[in-house]
Motif scaffolding. Structure first.
Motif, short mmCIF file in Angstrom:
data_model
loop_
_atom_site.label_atom_id
_atom_site.label_comp_id
_atom_site.label_asym_id
_atom_site.label_seq_id
_atom_site.Cartn_x
_atom_site.Cartn_y
_atom_site.Cartn_z
N LYS A 38 0.84 -1.19 0.00
CA LYS A 38 0.00 0.00 0.00
C LYS A 38 0.88 1.25 0.00
CE LYS A 38 -3.47 2.45 2.76
NZ LYS A 38 -4.28 2.44 4.00
N GLU A 39 0.51 2.23 -0.80
CA GLU A 39 1.27 3.47 -0.86
C GLU A 39 1.37 4.10 0.54
OE1 GLU A 39 -0.58 6.42 -3.27
OE2 GLU A 39 -2.52 6.28 -2.28
N GLY A 40 2.56 4.61 0.84
CA GLY A 40 2.77 5.28 2.12
C GLY A 40 3.04 4.35 3.30
N GLU A 41 2.99 3.03 3.08
CA GLU A 41 3.20 2.09 4.18
C GLU A 41 4.65 2.17 4.68
OE1 GLU A 41 2.79 -0.97 7.01
OE2 GLU A 41 1.33 0.33 6.01
N GLN A 99 9.56 4.23 3.86
CA GLN A 99 8.17 4.48 3.50
C GLN A 99 7.97 4.27 2.01
OE1 GLN A 99 6.67 8.44 4.26
NE2 GLN A 99 4.54 7.75 4.31
N THR A 122 4.09 7.60 -2.33
CA THR A 122 2.66 7.92 -2.32
C THR A 122 2.31 8.77 -3.54
OG1 THR A 122 3.02 9.91 -0.99
CG2 THR A 122 2.56 7.87 0.19
N SER A 179 2.99 7.51 -8.35
CA SER A 179 3.85 6.48 -7.76
C SER A 179 3.23 5.08 -7.84
CB SER A 179 4.12 6.81 -6.28
OG SER A 179 4.81 8.03 -6.17
N ARG A 180 1.94 5.01 -8.14
CA ARG A 180 1.28 3.72 -8.21
C ARG A 180 1.60 3.01 -9.51
NH1 ARG A 180 -4.41 6.47 -6.90
NH2 ARG A 180 -3.84 7.40 -4.88
N LYS A 198 -3.21 1.71 -4.14
CA LYS A 198 -3.91 2.64 -3.28
C LYS A 198 -4.26 1.99 -1.95
CE LYS A 198 -7.67 6.02 -3.27
NZ LYS A 198 -8.78 6.62 -4.07
#
Length: 217
Positions: free
Chosen positions: A118-121, A178, A181, A185-186, A214
């Motif tokens: 997941k983005e930002g994880e 991290q 995001t 970036s996806r 996402k």
């Protein structure tokens, strides 16, 4: 399979890598490799050297004993990688890749593997491995991330350092990182991973697919 054939499949590779050179720190020069016996014989009155020996060799003063540590007799590599794991802060289960076996085996095994993050994880990277036969100098894990399989968008180098042989599994855990995001970036990325050292020995090399999404899928 005959032991001779098995031995050849597990020989470490030694090859130039311009990408590795380009990511080295400014002015960095790999230290000259010193065998275990020479380290043990160094001047005990040198306090800094004594601390280094303690860190690298533990309490033992028997270099021959350390050199005789053999985990896999038919595998000539100094470093025997076991697994690499992404340790997520806000998601379970963690994700692991099995790194046991020859370089050729790893290339075939993980090329179709896809890991979604997941983005930002926030996460850490953990590497578990054995060291046998001799000291490994400047062990490092290198990841190169490519978009459309050709365009390098990120490169990371995890400096693990020098390690002595041990019958116990050794472990490295990175600082917290991290995932990127944002919409741009996806997507799906190709990751080329390599475990190498200052002498350009390659102990593991594999490719896998990373999906930045996402949400968790």
């Amino acid at each position: 399979m005959a032991s001779g054939d098995h031995h050849d499949k597990h020989k470490h590779h030694s090859e130039p890598d311009s990408d590795d050179e380009n990511t080295s720190g400014l002015g960095y020069k790999a230290p000259q490799k010193i065998d275990i016996g020479s380290i043990v014989a160094k001047d005990e009155d040198d306090e800094s050297l004594a601390r280094y020996k303690k860190l690298l060799l533990g309490n033992t003063s028997d270099g021959k004993q350390i050199q005789n540590i053999i985990i896999e007799p038919e595998d000539s590599r100094i470093v025997l990688p076991l697994r690499i794991t992404l340790l997520f802060e806000n998601h379970k289960p963690d994700v692991s890749l099995d790194l046991k076996g020859s370089i050729e085996h790893l290339r075939d095994t993980h090329v179709k593997r896809t890991i979604t993050v997941k983005e930002g994880e926030h996460y850490r990277t953990q590497l578990e491995y054995y060291v046998q036969r001799d000291i490994v100098t400047g062990l490092k894990l290198i990841n190169k991330v490519l978009k459309a399989r050709t365009i390098t968008v990120d490169k990371s180098k995890y400096m693990i350092g020098s390690r002595a042989p041990s019958t116990e599994i050794q472990s490295y855990v990175s600082d917290v990182e991290q995932a990127p995001t944002g919409l741009l970036s996806r997507g799906t990325f190709l990751v080329k991973s390599k475990l190498t050292d200052d002498d350009k020995n390659v102990y593991a090399e594999w490719e896998w697919n990373l999906v930045i999404a996402k949400d968790w899928q």
